[in-house]
Each structure stands twice: as C-alpha cells, then as structure tokens.
Design a protein around this motif. Structure first.
Motif, PDB file in Angstrom:
ATOM      1  N   GLY A 196     215.124  45.250  16.379  1.00 19.65           N
ATOM      2  CA  GLY A 196     215.889  44.166  15.790  1.00 19.65           C
ATOM      3  C   GLY A 196     215.286  42.794  16.045  1.00 19.65           C
ATOM      4  N   PHE A 197     214.728  42.588  17.244  1.00 16.96           N
ATOM      5  CA  PHE A 197     214.253  41.252  17.581  1.00 16.96           C
ATOM      6  C   PHE A 197     212.735  41.121  17.545  1.00 16.96           C
ATOM      7  N   LEU A 198     212.014  42.243  17.574  1.00 16.03           N
ATOM      8  CA  LEU A 198     210.553  42.142  17.538  1.00 16.03           C
ATOM      9  C   LEU A 198     209.974  42.711  16.246  1.00 16.03           C
ATOM     10  N   LEU A 199     210.186  44.022  16.036  1.00 16.01           N
ATOM     11  CA  LEU A 199     209.496  44.679  14.923  1.00 16.01           C
ATOM     12  C   LEU A 199     210.017  44.242  13.554  1.00 16.01           C
ATOM     13  N   ASN A 200     211.335  43.995  13.448  1.00 24.52           N
ATOM     14  CA  ASN A 200     211.888  43.572  12.155  1.00 24.52           C
ATOM     15  C   ASN A 200     211.257  42.275  11.666  1.00 24.52           C
ATOM     16  N   ARG A 201     210.813  41.440  12.613  1.00 22.50           N
ATOM     17  CA  ARG A 201     210.223  40.154  12.226  1.00 22.50           C
ATOM     18  C   ARG A 201     208.901  40.324  11.485  1.00 22.50           C
ATOM     19  N   VAL A 202     208.210  41.404  11.780  1.00 16.80           N
ATOM     20  CA  VAL A 202     206.895  41.574  11.156  1.00 16.80           C
ATOM     21  C   VAL A 202     206.899  42.672  10.099  1.00 16.80           C
TER      22      VAL A 202
ATOM     23  N   VAL B  34     204.298  53.122  12.929  1.00 11.52           N
ATOM     24  CA  VAL B  34     203.640  53.950  13.941  1.00 11.52           C
ATOM     25  C   VAL B  34     203.932  53.285  15.272  1.00 11.52           C
ATOM     26  N   ASN B  35     204.865  53.840  15.987  1.00 11.86           N
ATOM     27  CA  ASN B  35     205.312  53.209  17.227  1.00 11.86           C
ATOM     28  C   ASN B  35     204.381  53.569  18.378  1.00 11.86           C
ATOM     29  N   LEU B  36     203.373  52.733  18.582  1.00 10.25           N
ATOM     30  CA  LEU B  36     202.391  52.997  19.638  1.00 10.25           C
ATOM     31  C   LEU B  36     203.017  52.882  21.028  1.00 10.25           C
ATOM     32  N   ALA B  37     204.201  52.302  21.111  1.00 13.34           N
ATOM     33  CA  ALA B  37     204.852  52.158  22.410  1.00 13.34           C
ATOM     34  C   ALA B  37     205.781  53.337  22.703  1.00 13.34           C
ATOM     35  N   HIS B  38     205.771  54.345  21.829  1.00  6.94           N
ATOM     36  CA  HIS B  38     206.739  55.433  21.993  1.00  6.94           C
ATOM     37  C   HIS B  38     206.628  56.104  23.355  1.00  6.94           C
ATOM     38  N   GLY B  39     205.393  56.432  23.748  1.00  9.09           N
ATOM     39  CA  GLY B  39     205.181  57.087  25.038  1.00  9.09           C
ATOM     40  C   GLY B  39     205.636  56.217  26.196  1.00  9.09           C
ATOM     41  N   ASP B  40     205.328  54.931  26.126  1.00 11.43           N
ATOM     42  CA  ASP B  40     205.694  54.028  27.216  1.00 11.43           C
ATOM     43  C   ASP B  40     207.200  53.834  27.290  1.00 11.43           C
ATOM     44  N   LEU B  41     207.845  53.766  26.118  1.00 14.37           N
ATOM     45  CA  LEU B  41     209.301  53.642  26.120  1.00 14.37           C
ATOM     46  C   LEU B  41     209.933  54.892  26.717  1.00 14.37           C
ATOM     47  N   MET B  42     209.313  56.043  26.423  1.00 11.31           N
ATOM     48  CA  MET B  42     209.814  57.288  27.000  1.00 11.31           C
ATOM     49  C   MET B  42     209.677  57.263  28.523  1.00 11.31           C
ATOM     50  N   ILE B  43     208.509  56.811  29.001  1.00 10.33           N
ATOM     51  CA  ILE B  43     208.299  56.731  30.448  1.00 10.33           C
ATOM     52  C   ILE B  43     209.233  55.694  31.078  1.00 10.33           C
ATOM     53  N   LEU B  44     209.563  54.645  30.313  1.00 16.72           N
ATOM     54  CA  LEU B  44     210.571  53.695  30.785  1.00 16.72           C
ATOM     55  C   LEU B  44     211.862  54.439  31.085  1.00 16.72           C
ATOM     56  N   GLY B  45     212.198  55.395  30.212  1.00 11.49           N
ATOM     57  CA  GLY B  45     213.371  56.239  30.437  1.00 11.49           C
ATOM     58  C   GLY B  45     213.252  57.007  31.745  1.00 11.49           C
ATOM     59  N   SER B  46     212.063  57.532  32.027  1.00  9.50           N
ATOM     60  CA  SER B  46     211.853  58.263  33.285  1.00  9.50           C
ATOM     61  C   SER B  46     212.096  57.350  34.478  1.00  9.50           C
ATOM     62  N   PHE B  47     211.524  56.141  34.434  1.00 10.70           N
ATOM     63  CA  PHE B  47     211.682  55.213  35.563  1.00 10.70           C
ATOM     64  C   PHE B  47     213.124  54.741  35.690  1.00 10.70           C
TER      65      PHE B  47
ATOM     66  N   GLY C 122     207.098  44.298   6.680  1.00 11.64           N
ATOM     67  CA  GLY C 122     206.818  43.805   5.346  1.00 11.64           C
ATOM     68  C   GLY C 122     205.995  44.820   4.607  1.00 11.64           C
ATOM     69  N   LYS C 123     205.066  44.336   3.848  1.00 10.18           N
ATOM     70  CA  LYS C 123     204.310  45.263   3.025  1.00 10.18           C
ATOM     71  C   LYS C 123     203.190  45.937   3.799  1.00 10.18           C
ATOM     72  N   GLU C 124     202.708  45.272   4.839  1.00 13.29           N
ATOM     73  CA  GLU C 124     201.541  45.836   5.509  1.00 13.29           C
ATOM     74  C   GLU C 124     201.902  46.552   6.798  1.00 13.29           C
ATOM     75  N   MET C 125     201.050  47.478   7.200  1.00 12.65           N
ATOM     76  CA  MET C 125     201.337  48.287   8.371  1.00 12.65           C
ATOM     77  C   MET C 125     200.780  47.679   9.655  1.00 12.65           C
ATOM     78  N   GLU C 126     199.781  46.813   9.537  1.00 13.85           N
ATOM     79  CA  GLU C 126     199.078  46.362  10.736  1.00 13.85           C
ATOM     80  C   GLU C 126     199.938  45.518  11.688  1.00 13.85           C
ATOM     81  N   PRO C 127     200.696  44.497  11.173  1.00 13.78           N
ATOM     82  CA  PRO C 127     201.442  43.672  12.128  1.00 13.78           C
ATOM     83  C   PRO C 127     202.407  44.467  13.014  1.00 13.78           C
ATOM     84  N   PRO C 128     203.226  45.376  12.457  1.00 13.78           N
ATOM     85  CA  PRO C 128     204.103  46.151  13.346  1.00 13.78           C
ATOM     86  C   PRO C 128     203.304  46.997  14.345  1.00 13.78           C
ATOM     87  N   LEU C 129     202.161  47.488  13.885  1.00 22.68           N
ATOM     88  CA  LEU C 129     201.308  48.294  14.759  1.00 22.68           C
ATOM     89  C   LEU C 129     200.875  47.472  15.974  1.00 22.68           C
TER      90      LEU C 129
END
Lengths: 287, 238
Positions: free
Chosen positions: A81-87, A35-48, A89-96
C-alpha cells in the motif's frame, strides 16, 4: 526399493512446505504481475517474529502463529500500500527494484537486531518420528509442514473462489479498469492481496523456522525455492503450486539419494531446466 | 410533476495529459430518459462517459448526479452512487465464470444484499447467461459477452447506466435483441445514456440526442426534430 521409500516420503511431505513458501509469491505475480524479490526475506521476518514472540511470551512456535499471521498481514499491506503501489504502472522494473530494496533493508535490519547467528524455533516435534517399517520413519515435523501447507493453500483457494474479496482480487488481475468500474478500489485490493500473501509467508516462516535453521540472510535461498516451485507448477495456479512443490522436493531428495547429498540442489535445478525447456509456462500454467 | 434531472454535465473540460479531449461539454439527462450521444471516432463520446464514471477527472466544469456534485469522484465512488458504465470493448473478466462476472457487478456494499434477486432478474432478462452460468466468460460469443457486460453493470442496481458502443462488432440481429432488452429495462424506470456510432439505431431508441464533434457538442434535440441532413452535417463537421 527400500532405499527410496524414505526420500520419497520425505520429498512428498517437504513438497507441502515448498508449496506454502511459494504460494504467496505466485499469488502476487498472478495478481499484480509483481515479482516480489523480498518474498524470502519477508518469510524469514516471520521466522524471526516467531522467535522473538516465543522467547518473550514463553510460548511454542505454533502458538506464535496467532500473532505472527496478523502482524504479517499488516506488514504486507504496508509494503504494497505504501511502497509498491506508488511505482505500480505499465512497467515491471520499478516494482522489481523496490522489492529488491525491501529485501536488502530487511536482511540488514534482521542482521542488526539478531546478529548473524544461526537460529531455530525450538520444538519437541523436530526430533519425533512415527515409525512405519524398519526402514521407513515419518518425521513428525515434516508431516506437520505438509498438513499445514495443504490446509493453508486450501483456505486460500476457498477465499479466492468464494468471497467478494477473492473475486475482486481475481477480477482486478484480469482487467483492472473493469474491476474499478464494478466498484473495486484496486489499490486497496492489491494491498489486501499482499497482506494475505504475507499471512501465508508468515505461516511458511514459522514452519521453516521449526524445520531448519535460519539466519538473517536465509531469505534469498527460499526465494529461489519459491521461484523453482512457481516455474515448475505454473504461475498463479494453486494446483500448480502444490504440484511444483512436490516435484521440486522429490527431485531434490531423490537426486540426493541417487547421486549423493552434494547433488541435492543440483538435481532440483536440472528438473527446473527440463520443465523450462519442455513446458515453459509450467505444468498447470496458462501464460 | 416537475421532471427530475438525473445527470447534469455543465461546461466540462477533460484532458489526456496535454491533449484536451472535451471542450465545454454540457448535457442534461432527465430521469427515466434514453439519451443518445452520437459522433464519429475520436469525437469525445467515450471520454465523456469515462469522465462521468470517474475514470478520468475533469479539468473544468461540473457533473451533478441527482443534484449532487460527483466530478471529483473515483469510479468506485460513482458506482456506489448509482452510475454504472458498460465499457467500450465489453471488458468482461475472461478468467471468471459468467456468474462470477455477474456477482462482481454487485460488489458495492449497497447491492450485495440483493445479489440473488438481481442475479435472477439478469437471468430472466438474458436467458443465455443462465444457460452458460458456469462457463468461463472468454468462451462466450461477442453478443453474449455484450449481454454479460450489460448484465454485470445492472447487478449494482444503478439509477443510471452508461453504454459505450454496445453494438460495435455485433450482428444486426443481436444488436436488435440487445436494444429490445435495454428498452425493456428503461420501461422499468432505468435512465440510459447510449454512446453509438450507429446513428439510425440510437436515434430511434432515444428521447433526446446529442451530436459530438472534436470534443464539443455541436447539435442537440429530440430525434424527431432533427433532420437527417442536420445530423449528418454535425456528425461529419461539414
């Protein structure tokens, strides 16, 4: 009837924009259960990004897509590749949590660089309309949003169906171990998938920037739209994302027409709740 | 002509966290052979195959594939080298069609150019996969899924195929059919390692057999030289 023609047309067109806002998030959830909670912000990064490139090079927002889209690919590749892949695993919370952190960092970074002022990507298209009848006009910018939205989703669909990369992404989301046994470097594939999701978010960011005003803190607002689309349409389904976008946009605009502009968001969420109550997996969802 | 060793496993240990699953396992597979590894549940057979294919990294010992050390390689590297694993439980991609599953088998760059030819070969080997090519893989029966898993593994044009419990849960008729096809591929030169609980069938198919117990190789030899009594004792650790 004449009162409803305009909101229906606008709603359909806006649906295409909502769909392209959501498609990247839907894809990543479908693949990595992220669940990419940063999706909206990454999109706005595109706007900027588009804003800066446009001002710096003196080109229109649509031309900046040529640079924004590839840059966003690398942003996505890096984030996964450098942030989310590190966490991963089996659980959803760390990537969240990591995604939430990325969201906060991005918002404040944009705030530092661009100040909290309202921005928009200047284009003549924003004020043009195509008159159809005396009571119905098609706003050119909405039409463009819808056409580009549908085009991007079609391209993504073909990519997922017809290419080794697309099949590998789907296979990895189906059974990671089996995909590795086929020779797929799944970590690398996840990063590429996020890169592709962010390319679509980059396009969405430019379109949103041309259509509405945006601030460093606008991201979560679009995250919620993306959530709405994905919940209504069903996760990981391209058809569902398009349908979800249409339904959410139509219910918002029709609601505003019937009950008054203050009820626009409210009506969208009521429909969202109805879908959750009646068909929690979404209209085209399987899980 | 000197016989070529396809696979040499020497003195191999493997762990799941703190639990040691393999103890100094050594095993040789000659090119063109069918080698059976038999043993009860939890005897380390699947662990051995997973370690060879790179899903698990050995903690000691060496794995050589045609003379080249591959012990540290991850799965996508071992597939590229020419080792294909048919995993336990088949693990077909349920939300992909039968043909998409097969095409995924030719994912490694080496085998992509021959995709269409390989696909045709697999369709000939397992005609049912051709008949069902556009169906989702989860609509197939267990036996068909097993054929799909084998076909998918063959799509990478491996030099060695590792089959983990391919007869598990299948009707005897279907097992017989699948074994017939495997022997057919073996006759064309493919080296095969079979891991089975079904002692009789896998001994019948093999040129050489290993019996594992509690993570160790406890008996080996040509199937004809092993008496049923010996095998039973080794299998159950009596």
């Amino acid at each position: 009837m004449e009162d409803f023609a305009q909101p229906i047309v606008n709603g359909i067109l806006l649906g295409g924009l909502y769909a392209i806002i959501a498609i990247g998030m839907s894809t990543m959830f479908g693949i990595v259960k992220l669940v990419n909670l940063a999706h909206g912000d990454l999109m706005i990064l595109g706007s900027f990004l588009s804003l800066s490139l446009g001002t710096w090079m003196g080109i229109g927002p649509l031309w900046t897509l040529l640079l924004v889209v590839p840059i966003m690919y690398f942003v996505g590749f890096f984030v996964q590749g450098f942030l989310l892949n590190r966490v991963l695993g089996k659980e959803m919370e760390p990537p969240l949590l990591v995604a939430f952190g990325v969201s906060i960092i991005l918002q404040n970074l944009l705030l530092m660089i661009y100040t909290p002022d309202a921005r928009s990507l200047m284009t003549d298209l924003a004020v043009k309309t195509i008159p159809i009848t005396s009571y119905l006009n098609i706003p050119v910018i909405y039409l463009l949003d819808a056409l580009i939205g549908v085009a991007v989703i079609t391209i993504l669909y073909l990519l997922f169906q017809r290419t080794y990369l697309g099949r590998a992404i789907r296979a990895a989301s189906d059974d990671e171990v089996a995909a590795r046994l086929m020779g797929v470097n799944t970590r690398n594939i996840y990063a590429k998938a996020m890169g592709i999701a962010m390319m679509s978010a980059g396009v969405a960011g430019v379109l949103v920037g041309m259509t509405f005003t945006f601030y460093p803190h606008t991201g979560p607002q679009y995250l919620i739209i993306a959530f709405g689309v994905v919940v209504i349409g069903g996760l990981g389904s391209m058809k569902g994302t398009l349908a979800g976008g249409l339904i959410l946009a139509l219910s918002q605009l029709l609601g505003a027409q019937i009950f008054g502009p203050g009820y626009q968001l409210f009506c969208g969420y009521v429909v969202l709740l109805i879908v959750l109550a009646v068909r929690p997996q979404g209209i085209f969802g399987t899980v | 002509m000197a016989e070529v060793l396809a696979l040499r496993v020497f003195d191999l240990d493997a762990h799941y966290k703190d639990f040691q699953a393999l103890w100094a396992v050594s095993l040789d597979v000659k090119k063109g052979e069918v080698v059976s590894i038999i043993g009860a549940n939890g005897s380390g057979k699947s662990t051995l195959l997973n370690t060879i294919s790179g899903l698990l990294t050995p903690t000691r010992g060496t794995i050589e594939f045609f003379g080249q050390e591959i012990g540290d390689l991850v799965p996508h590297k071992t597939v590229a080298e020419g080792i294909s694993l048919v995993p336990e439980g088949r693990r077909v991609f349920t939300r992909l069609t039968v043909n998409e599953n097969l095409v995924m088998g030719s994912y490694v760059p080496r085998s992509r150019p021959n995709k269409n030819k390989s696909l045709k070969d697999i369709h000939e080997l397992f005609p049912v996969l051709k008949a069902r090519q556009n169906q989702m893989a989860d609509t197939l029966s267990g036996g068909e899924q097993q054929m799909l898993a084998i076909g998918r593994a063959l799509m990478s044009e491996p030099k060695l195929i590792l089959c983990d419990e391919i007869s598990l849960g299948l009707a005897p008729m279907i097992i017989k059919d699948i074994y017939k096809r495997l022997m057919q591929i073996n006759a064309e030169g493919l080296t095969i390692v079979l891991v089975e609980q079904d002692i009789r069938r896998s001994l019948k198919a093999a040129n050489h057999a290993y019996v594992m117990l509690e993570g160790k190789v406890v008996l080996e030899g040509e199937p004809s030289s092993l008496t049923e009594d010996e095998v039973k004792k080794a299998y159950f650790g009596l």
